[in-house]
Design a protein around this motif. Structure first.
Motif, PDB file in Angstrom:
ATOM      1  N   ARG A  64      17.969   0.223  15.635  1.00 10.60           N
ATOM      2  CA  ARG A  64      18.845   1.247  16.217  1.00 10.60           C
ATOM      3  C   ARG A  64      18.664   2.565  15.465  1.00 10.60           C
ATOM      4  O   ARG A  64      18.551   3.629  16.080  1.00 10.60           O
ATOM      5  CB  ARG A  64      20.303   0.783  16.169  1.00 10.60           C
ATOM      6  CG  ARG A  64      21.249   1.722  16.900  1.00 10.60           C
ATOM      7  CD  ARG A  64      22.626   1.158  17.017  1.00 10.60           C
ATOM      8  NE  ARG A  64      23.282   1.170  15.721  1.00 10.60           N
ATOM      9  CZ  ARG A  64      24.557   0.865  15.538  1.00 10.60           C
ATOM     10  NH1 ARG A  64      25.310   0.498  16.568  1.00 10.60           N
ATOM     11  NH2 ARG A  64      25.094   0.889  14.353  1.00 10.60           N
ATOM     12  N   VAL A  97      16.549   0.895  19.657  1.00 10.02           N
ATOM     13  CA  VAL A  97      17.699   0.220  20.269  1.00 10.02           C
ATOM     14  C   VAL A  97      18.740   1.317  20.505  1.00 10.02           C
ATOM     15  O   VAL A  97      18.914   2.212  19.668  1.00 10.02           O
ATOM     16  CB  VAL A  97      18.250  -0.894  19.349  1.00 10.02           C
ATOM     17  CG1 VAL A  97      19.581  -1.425  19.840  1.00 10.02           C
ATOM     18  CG2 VAL A  97      17.245  -2.035  19.215  1.00 10.02           C
ATOM     19  N   ALA A  98      19.423   1.252  21.627  1.00 13.10           N
ATOM     20  CA  ALA A  98      20.394   2.288  22.011  1.00 13.10           C
ATOM     21  C   ALA A  98      21.414   2.534  20.908  1.00 13.10           C
ATOM     22  O   ALA A  98      21.865   1.600  20.240  1.00 13.10           O
ATOM     23  CB  ALA A  98      21.098   1.882  23.300  1.00 13.10           C
ATOM     24  N   ASP A 108      24.476   3.267  21.109  1.00 14.75           N
ATOM     25  CA  ASP A 108      25.800   2.671  21.349  1.00 14.75           C
ATOM     26  C   ASP A 108      25.769   1.136  21.380  1.00 14.75           C
ATOM     27  O   ASP A 108      26.781   0.501  21.656  1.00 14.75           O
ATOM     28  CB  ASP A 108      26.416   3.213  22.635  1.00 14.75           C
ATOM     29  CG  ASP A 108      25.580   2.895  23.874  1.00 14.75           C
ATOM     30  OD1 ASP A 108      24.416   2.472  23.731  1.00 14.75           O
ATOM     31  OD2 ASP A 108      26.117   3.071  24.994  1.00 14.75           O
ATOM     32  N   ALA A 109      24.623   0.536  21.076  1.00 15.71           N
ATOM     33  CA  ALA A 109      24.516  -0.932  21.054  1.00 15.71           C
ATOM     34  C   ALA A 109      25.252  -1.478  19.831  1.00 15.71           C
ATOM     35  O   ALA A 109      25.320  -0.829  18.793  1.00 15.71           O
ATOM     36  CB  ALA A 109      23.050  -1.347  21.006  1.00 15.71           C
ATOM     37  N   ASP A 110      25.788  -2.667  19.972  1.00 13.12           N
ATOM     38  CA  ASP A 110      26.486  -3.339  18.874  1.00 13.12           C
ATOM     39  C   ASP A 110      25.563  -4.425  18.316  1.00 13.12           C
ATOM     40  O   ASP A 110      25.435  -5.501  18.910  1.00 13.12           O
ATOM     41  CB  ASP A 110      27.792  -3.947  19.401  1.00 13.12           C
ATOM     42  CG  ASP A 110      28.612  -4.639  18.322  1.00 13.12           C
ATOM     43  OD1 ASP A 110      28.067  -4.989  17.256  1.00 13.12           O
ATOM     44  OD2 ASP A 110      29.818  -4.840  18.548  1.00 13.12           O
ATOM     45  N   LEU A 149      25.071  -8.305  19.713  1.00 11.98           N
ATOM     46  CA  LEU A 149      23.753  -8.708  20.214  1.00 11.98           C
ATOM     47  C   LEU A 149      23.210  -9.893  19.416  1.00 11.98           C
ATOM     48  O   LEU A 149      22.638 -10.821  19.993  1.00 11.98           O
ATOM     49  CB  LEU A 149      22.777  -7.534  20.144  1.00 11.98           C
ATOM     50  CG  LEU A 149      22.991  -6.416  21.156  1.00 11.98           C
ATOM     51  CD1 LEU A 149      22.128  -5.217  20.804  1.00 11.98           C
ATOM     52  CD2 LEU A 149      22.690  -6.917  22.564  1.00 11.98           C
ATOM     53  N   LEU A 174      18.159  -8.192  25.710  1.00  4.94           N
ATOM     54  CA  LEU A 174      18.043  -6.859  25.102  1.00  4.94           C
ATOM     55  C   LEU A 174      17.672  -5.752  26.097  1.00  4.94           C
ATOM     56  O   LEU A 174      17.747  -4.575  25.742  1.00  4.94           O
ATOM     57  CB  LEU A 174      17.006  -6.888  23.986  1.00  4.94           C
ATOM     58  CG  LEU A 174      17.343  -7.710  22.749  1.00  4.94           C
ATOM     59  CD1 LEU A 174      16.210  -7.612  21.731  1.00  4.94           C
ATOM     60  CD2 LEU A 174      18.666  -7.270  22.135  1.00  4.94           C
ATOM     61  N   PRO A 230      19.026  -4.045  28.478  1.00  3.26           N
ATOM     62  CA  PRO A 230      19.881  -2.860  28.643  1.00  3.26           C
ATOM     63  C   PRO A 230      19.903  -1.936  27.423  1.00  3.26           C
ATOM     64  O   PRO A 230      20.303  -0.768  27.561  1.00  3.26           O
ATOM     65  CB  PRO A 230      21.276  -3.450  28.884  1.00  3.26           C
ATOM     66  CG  PRO A 230      21.057  -4.867  29.268  1.00  3.26           C
ATOM     67  CD  PRO A 230      19.789  -5.295  28.599  1.00  3.26           C
ATOM     68  N   VAL A 231      19.503  -2.419  26.253  1.00  2.00           N
ATOM     69  CA  VAL A 231      19.652  -1.579  25.041  1.00  2.00           C
ATOM     70  C   VAL A 231      18.324  -1.152  24.426  1.00  2.00           C
ATOM     71  O   VAL A 231      18.322  -0.332  23.506  1.00  2.00           O
ATOM     72  CB  VAL A 231      20.512  -2.287  23.961  1.00  2.00           C
ATOM     73  CG1 VAL A 231      21.916  -2.587  24.495  1.00  2.00           C
ATOM     74  CG2 VAL A 231      19.840  -3.544  23.434  1.00  2.00           C
ATOM     75  N   LEU A 232      17.207  -1.676  24.901  1.00  2.00           N
ATOM     76  CA  LEU A 232      15.917  -1.302  24.333  1.00  2.00           C
ATOM     77  C   LEU A 232      15.499   0.076  24.822  1.00  2.00           C
ATOM     78  O   LEU A 232      15.670   0.411  25.988  1.00  2.00           O
ATOM     79  CB  LEU A 232      14.837  -2.323  24.672  1.00  2.00           C
ATOM     80  CG  LEU A 232      14.938  -3.664  23.959  1.00  2.00           C
ATOM     81  CD1 LEU A 232      13.817  -4.586  24.391  1.00  2.00           C
ATOM     82  CD2 LEU A 232      14.926  -3.499  22.438  1.00  2.00           C
ATOM     83  N   ARG A 233      14.954   0.865  23.926  1.00  2.00           N
ATOM     84  CA  ARG A 233      14.499   2.219  24.273  1.00  2.00           C
ATOM     85  C   ARG A 233      13.008   2.319  24.078  1.00  2.00           C
ATOM     86  O   ARG A 233      12.414   1.747  23.235  1.00  2.00           O
ATOM     87  CB  ARG A 233      15.186   3.271  23.378  1.00  2.00           C
ATOM     88  CG  ARG A 233      16.699   3.280  23.523  1.00  2.00           C
ATOM     89  CD  ARG A 233      17.091   3.791  24.914  1.00  2.00           C
ATOM     90  NE  ARG A 233      18.487   3.661  25.203  1.00  2.00           N
ATOM     91  CZ  ARG A 233      19.007   2.749  26.038  1.00  2.00           C
ATOM     92  NH1 ARG A 233      18.274   1.854  26.617  1.00  2.00           N
ATOM     93  NH2 ARG A 233      20.292   2.737  26.288  1.00  2.00           N
TER      94      ARG A 233
END
Length: 195
Positions: free
Chosen positions: A143, A148-149, A151-153, A157, A190, A192-195
């Protein structure tokens, strides 16, 4: 093993025997007699080095938790490189493909063992809690690297990844899932949160 033959590292010899019994026969079959028979030593050898069988099992768990530090260091050192899902799949396949699933089953099966470890683990399941911490720390590094986004927790996760992966491995008597199957599961979690 004949009387009088020295064993170089009795603890590790007994721990390795316990793991073989656990993987081959399951938590219900893990007894002091099964361990000493597998190790090829007299039953008294175990009781000479440990106060009782639950004391032996608690030390086995603590020893295996300490070994996670090597896996954690390797995972964390690779943050920012390769595929996040791929690194996690390789790590979790290695962890759950080993004796970890059996040890978790053992912890669930033996109330006295969990009680003995409660001072070290006031909440959560020993070993699983350590794996969650390791994965959450890795996701936090990813992150920070922007992979990783923001705002991800990472802890949430990690719990999701560990629970899902454990279920994928648990109860299989044939072959464990392939790393590709684990990677597919991790990628879906993952996504939704992977960039």
């Amino acid at each position: 093993m004949p009387t009088g033959v020295a064993i170089r590292d009795v603890r590790e010899h007994l721990f390795a025997a316990a793991e073989r019994v656990l993987v081959r026969d399951g938590a219900a079959a893990l007894t002091s007699r099964a361990v000493t028979t597998e190790a090829g030593v007299a039953k008294g050898v175990l009781h000479r080095h440990f106060p009782d069988f639950d004391g032996f099992l608690a030390e086995l768990i603590r020893d295996r938790v300490a070994r996670l530090a090597v896996d954690a260091e390797a995972l964390h050192a690779g943050a920012g490189t390769g595929s996040v899902a791929g690194r996690l799949a390789a790590t979790l396949t290695g962890l759950f493909g080993s004796v970890a699933v059996g040890l978790v089953g053992l912890l669930i099966f033996r109330d006295d063992l969990r009680a003995r470890l409660r001072a070290d683990y006031p909440t959560g399941v020993p070993l699983l809690a350590d794996i969650v911490e390791m994965i959450a720390a890795y996701l936090e590094l990813e992150r920070a690297a922007g992979r990783v986004a923001a705002d991800a927790d990472p802890t949430l996760l990690a719990h999701t990844l560990i629970g899902s992966s454990h279920l994928l491995f648990a109860g299989r008597r044939d072959a464990p899932p392939a790393e590709a199957e684990v990677a597919e599961l991790i990628t879906s979690i993952l996504a939704p949160v992977l960039r």
